[in-house]
Design an enzyme around this catalytic site. Sequence first.
Site, short mmCIF file in Angstrom:
data_model
loop_
_atom_site.label_atom_id
_atom_site.label_comp_id
_atom_site.label_asym_id
_atom_site.label_seq_id
_atom_site.Cartn_x
_atom_site.Cartn_y
_atom_site.Cartn_z
CG ASP A 17 8.03 20.63 17.91
OD1 ASP A 17 7.45 21.70 17.65
OD2 ASP A 17 7.57 19.50 17.66
CB ALA A 18 14.59 21.29 19.11
CE1 TYR B 132 6.44 27.28 22.99
CE2 TYR B 132 6.71 25.07 23.87
CZ TYR B 132 6.06 26.29 23.87
OH TYR B 132 5.03 26.50 24.76
CB SER C 112 3.20 7.71 2.28
OG SER C 112 3.98 6.71 2.88
CD GLU D 243 -1.20 9.94 -11.25
OE1 GLU D 243 -1.28 10.49 -10.12
OE2 GLU D 243 -1.76 8.87 -11.52
CE LYS E 7 5.55 12.56 -3.50
NZ LYS E 7 5.10 13.53 -2.55
NE ARG F 108 -0.71 9.93 4.07
CZ ARG F 108 0.34 9.69 4.84
NH1 ARG F 108 0.76 10.64 5.66
NH2 ARG F 108 0.95 8.55 4.82
CE LYS G 207 9.96 13.91 -2.50
NZ LYS G 207 9.74 13.31 -1.20
CB CYS H 88 23.79 11.08 30.98
SG CYS H 88 22.13 11.73 30.68
S1 IVH Z 1 -0.60 8.54 -4.92
C1 IVH Z 1 -1.19 4.85 -2.31
N1 IVH Z 1 -0.30 10.54 -6.62
O1 IVH Z 1 2.37 12.47 -2.18
C2 IVH Z 1 -0.88 6.01 -3.20
N2 IVH Z 1 0.21 10.96 -4.35
O2 IVH Z 1 4.42 10.87 -0.86
C3 IVH Z 1 -0.83 7.28 -2.48
N3 IVH Z 1 0.90 13.26 -3.87
O3 IVH Z 1 0.36 11.32 0.46
C4 IVH Z 1 -0.54 8.52 -3.16
N4 IVH Z 1 0.71 14.02 -5.91
O4 IVH Z 1 -0.19 13.60 -0.61
C5 IVH Z 1 -0.19 10.15 -5.35
N5 IVH Z 1 -0.14 12.21 -8.24
C6 IVH Z 1 -0.03 11.83 -6.97
C7 IVH Z 1 0.38 12.71 -5.95
C8 IVH Z 1 0.50 12.23 -4.64
C9 IVH Z 1 1.02 14.32 -4.66
C10 IVH Z 1 1.22 13.24 -2.42
C11 IVH Z 1 0.14 12.64 -1.55
C12 IVH Z 1 0.78 11.46 -0.87
C13 IVH Z 1 2.23 11.81 -0.96
C14 IVH Z 1 3.08 10.55 -0.92
#
Ligand code: IVH
Length: 705
Positions: free
Chosen positions: A49-50, A52, A98, A131, A133, A154, A330, A424
């Site tokens: 955006d910047a 642009y 999130s 799980e 991510k 979302r 992460k 400024c």
């Molecule tokens: S649980 C309230 N489980 O990560 C719980 N999210 O950083 C909400 N994501 O918006 C999410 N794999 O798009 C959950 N096994 C997983 C996931 C997952 C990917 C994404 C999801 C969420 C984001 C949060």
Amino acid sequence: MTKKPSHAHPAPVEQLTPLEARAEHARLHEEIAAHDRRYYQEDAPTISDADYDALRLRYQELERAFPELATAESLTKTVGARPSEKFAKVKHTVPMLSLGNVFSDEEVEDFVARVRRFLNLRDGALRFTFEPKIDGLSCSLRYEKGRLVQAATRGDGYEGEDVTANIRTVDEIPQRLRGDNLDVLEVRGEVYMTHRDFAALNARQKEAGKTLFANPRNAAAGSLRQLDPKITASRPLHFFAYGWGEASALPAKTQLGVLEALRSYGLPVNPLTTLCDSAEEMLAHYRAIETQRATLGYDIDGVVYKVDDIALQERLGFVSRAPRWAVAHKFPAERATTILSDIEIQVGRTGALTPVARLEPVTVGGVVVSNATLHNEDYIEDKDIRIGDTVVVQRAGDVIPQIVEVMKERRPHGAKPYAFPHICPRCGSAALREIDEKTGKTDAVRRCTGSLVCPAQAIERLKHFASRNAMDIEGLGDKQIEFFYDEGMIRTASDIFTLAKREAHMSPRLAEREGYGETSVRNLFAAIEARRKIPVNRFIYALGVRHVGETNARRLARHFGDFESLRETASAAAPGSDARERINSIDGVGPVVAEALHDFFAEPHNEREIDALLKQITLEPMPAVALASPVAGKTVVFTGALERLTRDEAKAQAERFGAHVAGSVSKKTDLVVAGPGAGSKLKKAAELGIEVISEDEWFARTGQG
Ligand code: IVH
């Protein structure tokens, strides 16, 4: 994401000959039009955006210096449509929140310890799901009696976009669920693209001369957010279910149980999902998956741990926008080195001068980065960051890239320390760093003092005023505000509400301008009309008083009830006055806010603007707390040994029911919840005649049985 804009080091416009100006203007015209097309029609912007904005700015400067270039075709006369207007909006009945992020082993251990402490589970069994991510985009699929009826992105978590037609083209997502069907079941999960499909798609894009996607996530998002479902159908998308939203009943009592049920209904669930009984096991699985990462065939950006027992998930609840019962672990942030080509200063709504690093574009974790935040003056000085330096850029998830290190050994000869401007760059007013009178500390932020004359501040204030959580004026986004400001049509917030009247006498009319058809003008005016009635808390927030965010605006609205009493008190709130004390004593509102409010209302110019606004709009009372509970708005004190709840849990629960929790009993206390062994607080409550109830009565009163 970004490409170097073509005007990297342009000569000042005044130095150009008319011929040169015309040539540059024509080149920029093409370039900007191409970016607009990519942004609005193809959902695939290739610059930030910047960058642009920089192109647009240069284009405008050329027209200002050479007015003959500003023909009817000029892009300064066009405003793009908001891309999100393309899809219908869907309100999530259960918000899509999130996750909190952690990066280290210790933080994972802390998470487990925190959950145990909250639940008062010292050594009892506590199980977590593990799980992957998935790095895609989250989507909510609504099934009614087993039939897919709606799919939504979302969005901001509360409202997303209706992508039902597109989701129906995803083979893996069943239109009908197998087995015995619930009335309502919203399945939540991640839509993603595999590495192989991503490579094939980009090859096709390249062949067709189209823009390439930066990574599989962007490709998945761009493919799902296509207006034409045929295009989505031609892009292979996949889905993994990981949770649920609204559900008339749940098929199991555990997270894993529900996921297994979803699998039995025909939905894909990630096969690497498993259970762990301790932080050690979680970390062992994390390390195992880290080594498999490259061979999975799709992107994951970490793993997620969730408390398996759903009853415990409910007890743990949420803090602000993330669950207490889950966390994302992460993978480490990715880094790259590049050259810092320039430092630019942006001016914000409150005059804050924010330095932004312009970088030679570099790929960090699959995304091209050409800007990074430099935070503030001290950050540049502490790290001795100089223009021309080779720097290490880090990108973690969605966070703005940062410069974490300067490679001094590669510094070019003659590079000088960066001199942060003391005036400024937009309006030339002095820019100062305030000194806190009490602590003697200098503020980290340097601010432009020209709040009345600085166009940058005026524009940012207007953007804030119209933004979603403030007045929420659809169709009046950042780009449109810049346009109206530059054209002199909107200079103050009240101008927004007189625009339609004034526009009737303008020539040319807005609808006659390129990019602004009859419909968009009508929609914009309707959106403005719709906001002539607005809840008082939103209005307070929209004013943009320093330190008054949404929460404080709500607190002030709740305390004062109407705007005029707030205004009177704030105007009278000179240091040491009763009025100042009254604001100070509002729960959660402190002296900093009290001072900011007084400063704001002491400014005659703000008073005038508020008068002008109140002639145009009507303020409504703040909507009641969503959860109409008998303890909403009450101040509650918990004391003694609670048996069914830990202290943290009691506090969180009370807040969920709209109550405020205090640590000690005073005249302001409405209710004391006492367990065995309660002492002085109980005595004090009796003295003050405050109602005292037991823990069981608390459960009964809050409708929890
Ligand atoms: S649980 C309230 N489980 O990560 C719980 N999210 O950083 C909400 N994501 O918006 C999410 N794999 O798009 C959950 N096994 C997983 C996931 C997952 C990917 C994404 C999801 C969420 C984001 C949060």
